[in-house]
Design an enzyme around this catalytic site. Structure first.
Site, PDB file in Angstrom:
ATOM      1  N   LYS A  53       6.178  10.680   1.250  1.00  0.00           N
ATOM      2  CA  LYS A  53       6.338   9.569   2.206  1.00  0.00           C
ATOM      3  C   LYS A  53       7.721   8.938   2.054  1.00  0.00           C
ATOM      4  CE  LYS A  53       1.382   8.640   2.402  1.00  0.00           C
ATOM      5  NZ  LYS A  53       0.219   7.863   1.940  1.00  0.00           N
ATOM      6  N   GLN A  97      -0.716   2.788  -1.774  1.00  0.00           N
ATOM      7  CA  GLN A  97      -1.426   4.068  -1.873  1.00  0.00           C
ATOM      8  C   GLN A  97      -2.811   3.865  -2.485  1.00  0.00           C
ATOM      9  OE1 GLN A  97      -0.323   6.885  -0.560  1.00  0.00           O
ATOM     10  NE2 GLN A  97      -1.965   8.194  -1.293  1.00  0.00           N
ATOM     11  N   ASP A 120      -0.482   1.308   7.750  1.00  0.00           N
ATOM     12  CA  ASP A 120      -1.663   2.143   7.501  1.00  0.00           C
ATOM     13  C   ASP A 120      -2.784   1.824   8.495  1.00  0.00           C
ATOM     14  OD1 ASP A 120      -1.821   4.105   5.499  1.00  0.00           O
ATOM     15  OD2 ASP A 120      -1.877   2.613   3.882  1.00  0.00           O
TER      16      ASP A 120
HETATM   17  N1  GUN Z   1      -4.758   7.724   0.164  1.00  0.00           N
HETATM   18  C1  GUN Z   1      -5.177   8.806   0.862  1.00  0.00           C
HETATM   19  N2  GUN Z   1      -4.868   8.677   2.169  1.00  0.00           N
HETATM   20  C2  GUN Z   1      -4.237   7.496   2.301  1.00  0.00           C
HETATM   21  C3  GUN Z   1      -3.661   6.818   3.410  1.00  0.00           C
HETATM   22  O1  GUN Z   1      -3.680   7.265   4.554  1.00  0.00           O
HETATM   23  N3  GUN Z   1      -3.087   5.615   3.129  1.00  0.00           N
HETATM   24  C4  GUN Z   1      -3.075   5.094   1.882  1.00  0.00           C
HETATM   25  N4  GUN Z   1      -2.506   3.911   1.725  1.00  0.00           N
HETATM   26  N5  GUN Z   1      -3.607   5.699   0.827  1.00  0.00           N
HETATM   27  C5  GUN Z   1      -4.176   6.887   1.044  1.00  0.00           C
END
Ligand code: GUN
Length: 299
Positions: A53, A97, A120
């Site tokens: 990311k 995350q 998100d």
């Molecule tokens: N962990 C697994 N998928 C995601 C996501 O789409 N966003 C976040 N913040 N954590 C995750």
């Protein structure tokens, strides 16, 4: 044989568009998009996702901040960091995350993120906007948003009257996916572990989305001929045929059998996966446009 939906290439198109939008924003003299990614603890899979990311954000020309915090970080310390990022005008997107360590209340942390920086799409404000069809101003969770773009590439934007079945009812994928399909005028059914006769229900679907996290659960004879099949699952399974201790990635759909029946299908890997990060970039650039008082770009 089904058309194979090339998520990698469509994700690259999205990222290219984000790069162009970022350049346009700078040309207008506005602040460039800023994305802050916060990770707590040492979960190896999360580390890989977060690195990817942050790297893509840099490629897009964003300010890319990463807070890597030890597993012992307190909830209070994390909330303080989020408060600071909320107040920082150089940051347009905040992503914490998941999963977080057990001693931290994830719900409390997510709701502490300013809704206008919640790229998100997990804050109640954004969940509520999606649920009420306020798609113009909502941030939509990245995986369902990316899945929707793939569906639109095959079926067009208006899905009026099509039957959609979403297998899985998570807050991150299943529920927002169902709301997006409903907003596009599908007749939507959400199936889950208690659903009766899931194969028969799945066979009614013109659009079948599998998001359960069970390797190859959706069989070929669950698929209606010509259906669009979106496989959100990413499961690592043993692959002794590749050698001792080897593994491979499979989706929630038995790909070989399903591809013989479907009209179009996403592969794993290379389908929905690459779209998730691309849509995070799309949400962040959209947030920067809104912060600059400009019209929100669409994807
Ligand atoms: N962990 C697994 N998928 C995601 C996501 O789409 N966003 C976040 N913040 N954590 C995750």
């Amino acid at each position: 044989m089904a058309e194979v939906i090339d998520g990698k290439s469509i994700a690259e198109d999205v990222v290219d568009k984000v790069k162009a939008l970022t350049a346009e924003l700078s040309a207008k003299g506005a602040t460039r998009p800023g994305l802050a990614v916060v990770i707590v603890g040492e979960d190896p899979a999360s580390q890989v996702y977060v690195a990817s990311k942050s790297r893509t954000a840099k490629e897009c020309g964003f300010l890319s901040l990463q807070h890597t915090l030890p597993a012992e970080t307190t909830e209070g310390d994390l909330l303080k960091i989020i408060g600071d990022l909320n107040a920082d005008p150089s940051i347009h997107g905040i992503l914490v995350q998941l999963p977080l360590p057990g001693h931290i209340d994830s719900g409390k942390v997510i709701q502490a993120i300013a809704p206008e920086k919640d790229v998100d799409g997990f804050h109640f404000i954004n969940v509520g906007k999606l649920g009420t069809g306020e798609l113009e101003t909502a941030f939509v969770p990245c995986t369902p948003a990316g899945s929707m773009l793939l569906i639109e590439r095959v079926r067009g934007k208006d899905l009026s009257g099509l039957n959609a079945v979403v297998v899985g009812r998570s807050n991150i994928v299943g529920k927002p996916m169902a709301n997006l399909l409903l907003a596009a005028n599908c007749t939507v059914t959400i199936a889950h572990s208690r659903t009766r006769d899931l194969p028969a229900l799945a066979r009614t679907a013109d659009i079948l989305v599998a998001a359960v996290g069970r390797p190859e659960m959706v069989k070929g004879d669950w698929v209606k001929p010509g259906a669009t099949v979106i496989d959100v699952g990413i499961n690592r399974i043993p692959a002794p045929e590749k050698g001792e201790g080897k593994s491979r990635l499979v989706g929630d759909v038995a790909y070989g059998e399903a591809a013989r029946v479907a009209g179009a299908i996403t592969p794993v890997p290379g389908g929905v996966g690459p779209m998730t990060i691309a849509m995070l970039m799309a949400n962040t650039v959209a947030s920067a446009y809104l912060a600059a008082g400009l019209k929100r770009p669409s994807f």
